[in-house]
Structure formats: C-alpha cells, structure tokens
Design an enzyme around this catalytic site. Sequence first.
Site, PDB file in Angstrom:
ATOM      1  N   ARG A 139      12.694  -8.711  40.430  1.00  0.00           N
ATOM      2  CA  ARG A 139      12.486  -8.538  38.986  1.00  0.00           C
ATOM      3  C   ARG A 139      13.570  -9.188  38.152  1.00  0.00           C
ATOM      4  O   ARG A 139      13.590  -9.017  36.935  1.00  0.00           O
ATOM      5  CB  ARG A 139      12.357  -7.045  38.653  1.00  0.00           C
ATOM      6  CG  ARG A 139      11.195  -6.410  39.384  1.00  0.00           C
ATOM      7  CD  ARG A 139      10.830  -5.016  38.922  1.00  0.00           C
ATOM      8  NE  ARG A 139       9.756  -4.547  39.785  1.00  0.00           N
ATOM      9  CZ  ARG A 139       9.872  -3.654  40.756  1.00  0.00           C
ATOM     10  NH1 ARG A 139      11.052  -3.101  40.981  1.00  0.00           N
ATOM     11  NH2 ARG A 139       8.855  -3.315  41.497  1.00  0.00           N
ATOM     12  N   ASP A 333       4.587  11.147  45.655  1.00  0.00           N
ATOM     13  CA  ASP A 333       5.198   9.838  45.397  1.00  0.00           C
ATOM     14  C   ASP A 333       5.364   9.605  43.898  1.00  0.00           C
ATOM     15  O   ASP A 333       5.128   8.518  43.393  1.00  0.00           O
ATOM     16  CB  ASP A 333       4.373   8.712  46.019  1.00  0.00           C
ATOM     17  CG  ASP A 333       5.123   7.387  46.024  1.00  0.00           C
ATOM     18  OD1 ASP A 333       6.360   7.400  46.079  1.00  0.00           O
ATOM     19  OD2 ASP A 333       4.465   6.329  45.948  1.00  0.00           O
ATOM     20  N   LYS A 360       5.619   8.674  36.190  1.00  0.00           N
ATOM     21  CA  LYS A 360       4.280   8.381  36.700  1.00  0.00           C
ATOM     22  C   LYS A 360       3.278   9.455  36.280  1.00  0.00           C
ATOM     23  O   LYS A 360       2.085   9.172  36.171  1.00  0.00           O
ATOM     24  CB  LYS A 360       4.305   8.281  38.231  1.00  0.00           C
ATOM     25  CG  LYS A 360       4.938   7.032  38.797  1.00  0.00           C
ATOM     26  CD  LYS A 360       4.774   7.010  40.315  1.00  0.00           C
ATOM     27  CE  LYS A 360       5.378   5.781  40.955  1.00  0.00           C
ATOM     28  NZ  LYS A 360       5.195   5.789  42.433  1.00  0.00           N
TER      29      LYS A 360
END
Length: 736
Positions: A139, A333, A360
């Site tokens: 990135r 996760d 998330k």
Amino acid sequence: MKKQRRFRPILFGAFPLVMALLFTGCSTDENKERTWSVYKADENSSSYSPLDQINASNVGQLKPAWTFAIHDAPKGSTAGAVKPQVASTGNSQCNPIIVDGVLYATSSKQWAYAVDAATGKEIWSFDPFNGADRGNISRGVTYWETRDGGPDSDKRILFTAADRLIALDARTGKPIESFGEQGKVNLNVGLRGDPNAITVTPTSPGIVYKDLLILGSRIPDTYDEQPGFVRAYDCKTGKLVWTFHTIPQPGEPGYETWPKDAYKSVGGVNNWAGLSLDSKRGLVYLALGSPTYDFYGADRKGENLYGNCLVAVDAATGKHVWHFQTVHHDLWDYDLPAPPNLVTVHQDGKDIDAVAQITKQGFVFVFNRETGKPIFPIEELKVPVSHMPGETAWPTQPFPTKPAPFSRQSMTEADLTHYSDADHEAILKKFRSLRNEGIYTPPDLKGTLELPGTRGGGEWGGAAYDPASSYLYIKSNDAPDIQTITKVDQLDEGGNLTVFDQGKKLYTTYCAGCHGADKNGIEPSYPSLVGLKNRMNRDAALYKISVGGGPMPAFKTILQGKEEAILAYVYDLKQGDSKSNPKEVKSKPAQTKPGAPRYLNTTGYVTFKDPSGNPALRPPWGTLHALNLSTGEYAWQIPLGNDEKRQKKGAPETGQESKGGPIVTAGGLVFISGTADKKLRAIDKKTGKLLWQSTLPGIANATACSYQAKGKQYVALSVGGSDANPAGYIMAFALP
C-alpha cells in the site's frame, strides 16, 4: 436503503482555510509540494488535501494529465491478466506519496518507483527480488530525511517487500548499504519462531516519529502463527529500538486476559492496516487485528487483549498508554481494518482532540486522544452464546450509542434478492438453514450468517477527515458471509490418493469457496486459476499459496508436506503428465493435540450469492457516508458504484463493494474509486452530489492522493492491470 439525511449547514469562508493550515502544519507559501508526503496524506491519516485549485466549480473540466505504465509484469502474468482477455482488478492498493515534486509508489509486485509528479516520467525503479517472481500486496512507502532538510541531507524511502524492510536513497533508488544488512532488515527476526521457518509480510507502510520507523505486519490467519508485535526501527541503521507485545507476556498488562501459556502459541493481533501519529504528544495509535485462529478460540479463552484494540503507545519507547477493545474474544475476523483518524470534535463550545476508529462491524468509536475516554457513551450489551465444542464466546460486546452503524448488521428473509424463482428458492433454503441471530452470532457447525462479513463494513481504505467541518467520510460494504465450520482432522482423512486427487481434495476444501469449483474465480476479488501454469511459474504459485495476499489467507501450515498435491491440481497435471509427479502419497496426519480440536471456516471472505452469482442481499452493496463527528449524526449517505446489469429499472444505483477509501479536499470535493465499474468520482462534500467521473483502464482498488507540483494541483491514483499492461498504472488528473 438508508435514507439520505438533510445536510446541516456550517460556515464556509476563511475558517476552512485557517483550519486546513493548522491541521497540516503548512503555511500558504511553503511546503505546498509536501501536502501528501505520508500514507493517507499525513501522520493523522486524514486523507485530506489543503489544496483548492481543483474545486467544486471547475472539477468538471478535470482531464488526464499523465499516465505511468508500471513495467514489472509481462503480458499474461497474474499481476494483471488473470485469465485470457480478463484483467485483474484486485492488485492495486498503493497510495502514492509526493515529496518535493517526486511521486513515490509501489506496485503489486512490490517494486518501488520514483516518478516526476508533474510529468509521470520515471526517475528510478527498484526490484527487491532481483528478478524473482515474488511480491505481494503493498500500500505504499515511507519517506524519511535528516532533520536539517537541506539539499545535502539524507533522504530515504523505507518500504517492505515480502519479509524484508528496505532502505533506498530517495534520489537514486539505490539501497543504503549501512542500513541493516546491505540495505535490508529481516522482519522475521525478533518474533517467537525460527526466522528461517516463519514469514512476516507487512502490507501497509510504517510511520516515522523523529528517527524511528514504527511498523506493523501482516501475519497469516491460521493456527500456529506468529504474534503481530509492533516494532520501531532506527531509520539510520535499521536497528530494532522497541517492541510492543500485542499478545502480552508474563508480567505485562493484559496477560491475565489469556490462558497462562497462550503467548507461546497464539498468533495474530497484528497491525496490518497502518498507524497514525500525534507527534506533538508523542503518541502512536495502533489499530490491531484479531487473534488467530480467527473463527475458533478454545485455545485462547478470555477477552484476549490486545486483540481488536485501538492502542495508544508512547512513540519513543513503545510503552502502553491506553487502549480500548472493540471486540472481546473475536470469532468473526473483525480486525480493525484501517488506521484511526486523528480528528478534532467540537462540543459544548470546546474543541476536543480525538481519535476516530472505523470498524468492519460498521461502528465508529470516538475517543479523547490523550485519555481514551469515549466522546459518545459505549454500552456493553449481551450477544449470542457459542455452541461450538470447547468454545466460550464472550457474553457481551461494546456498542457505541453514537454514531449509528454505517453498515447493515442484520438480515431477514425480506432482504433476500429475487432474480429468478429458482435462485430465490435456493438462497431462501440456505438462509433458513443457518444460525442467524444478528451481529456477533458465533460460528456454528450448522453454518452461520455473518453481516457485516469479513470484508466489512469498513475496509482498509479507511475514512477521510475534513478539518473545516469535522466531517468524516466513510465508504462501507454490505456483503454477508456464510461461515462453514469444519473439523480439521476430518479434512485430513485422505487415504491413498494420487497427487492430483489429493490436490483436488485440498482445493475443494480450502480454495473452491473463493476461486470456484471450476477454478473460474469470482471476479473482481478472486481471480480465475484456469490456465495458471501458462501465467505463473510453480515457485511463484507456491509462494502465493503459502503466504497469501489481499483477501487470500496464508496456507503455509495447512499445506505443509502437500505442496506438490495442490500444485498438481491447480496446474491440471494429472498422473502421467510429463510435468507431474506420478507417485502416490498419503495425507499428512492432522496436527492436533489431545483435547485441542481445531476447526476451520472454509467459506470465509466470500459474499453470500445465489446459484447464478447474484448477491443474496438486496442493494445497496456499497455506500458513501458523510458523518458529522461533533454531533454523531450523518449528513448524507449515497450508494457508491453501480451494477447496471442488476439495477432494476427506475431504482437507485446499486452501490458496489470496494476496498479503497475516499479523500477530501479544501476545494469542497471527495474523490473515490475502487468499485467494479472502474470509475473515479468527484463528489460534492457538502451534499453528496456527483460532480465528475472518469472511466479508468482497470479497477483502481486503492485510495487516491492530491498534491501540487510546479504550481499545479493533481489528483493521482494507482490503477489495476489491463490486457494492454497487466502490471497496471499510476494515473494523474489535472485541470487543462
């Protein structure tokens, strides 16, 4: 669909300019060519540009200024084309930085490039693998210079490739021989395992505090992996200066939240998404991921600090200052997916320096930057219990009272799509078979619906912060997963099988959920493997399978001793093929301990779809939000991206999944890309109105940047590969 909410007016005038200058530390005359010199713009991870030459009144005139064709992947390679005539769309994640007229970036092969920021002409390139076909997701890079900043000062580019930290001369691209060992530091050294037997592969760049590079890492999400320690290295020598143990060791705070010896065997809790820095206060903020294994934690009962924590650490010493855990004992996760934004919140006539963390799950947690005290109250609420053997889910999870979630967190039968009677009936039957009790429903042997799924909610592109208005711009996904939990020792009962047939069994268990039973893939995130042997050599393929990359987890420990089997099936090398290994092998016994069963989620990271490949959840599938951080209310929310094939006549745009994040500028604009329709868009930051868009040669699955070079403002971004150039591009746009 979420309703578009009325924008609350704020004062625009001199105030935005003053705030922008205070926020960036720039004057009106100097440092104009360093307004995007750090990943996500600055040490605050703001994704904000104080430039306004391109603005809401003239953005409609924006044109391509230059295109740099990355050149480290031949035609037909998997850096771009993933199957004949289809270009890859998921490998471009770099957010370039710009320092004094030079743009620095990395490619999907982890090569480093320096490009003239005004013309796109290459200055230098560096191959960290000396011609080997390696590389992974990257990135970006980090810039460091000696503090005098003069013409003869030491200027370096620091970046990672595979498991090495590399220092290059920023002027020439040549390795700094005095750094580490001939310009490289082995990141496997200093963890728990044998450096020759483990693999640490950072994906996001580190951040500089004085002469320290503070760096996280990407750790495979499987059993028996390494802890994700955050470490600081001397920018001059490469020497390790401090280590923050993200899984506490005996005597350290947080150790009591784990079983006694968990620190010896549990892995993960890593900072893979990037960091933010308050250099004035000397604090670095870590956004940490989940412990491994992600979906089953019988070997790590407890809250598991500092898993899924936002942690403030003394940047000079690595000493813990404060933390907040966003998920206790994670089984979903739900890593913290992006670096936190350092922001200023205006409440009761006061300005509060704060830190905002997207998740998330679709939450935004906002805290006082110094103390960690929540800006908005947070409640611990009961969540569903686990039915898995040996598992004990934590009974409560934290829910912020404000802001409201920016992603859907539950799903009913009314939310299912109906593209055909047969498709609807199939997903309805599947939906009714699953355990589905809303957010934080634990994994279950009967299968579990997870919404938001493993890809969010929020993603690694993160949010953009506008200091003039205290607005936070967030791109979200609505993409449910189905968790399919299978016991490991059941998977290893292979008996006497040919290499090819054993590979088929492995592929069906671990790979088909993403790449399809026919190996045709699920574009754009999961490429086709048909004809892979013509595009990628065996060593490169095995490396990719072992260490993972992007949404693909690492399978190093699972496939140990079975490498030839998976390659035989993926390369379609049946017994008798001259390139195959015709011998028969037995499956490797399950590596489990008495009383310690192991379970795997074999369909993680895949969106719930009907048999024809349509999303099972009604749109929108991707949304852009403008959040007023001072009030905790949303100003507007719009679908981002459009699937014309699935858009119903007269209906709003569908929105699309994406990973890259937005940027916001003093010119009143939000720029964002990443959707499968290959668009780069400019949106009015006050109203959410689309002002301009351009179709790119590939999906720009990355966050853009905006900078000034030779008096001209540019918007630039990394773009994925195309048939013409599989390695992809860096493209810049400017006014005529």
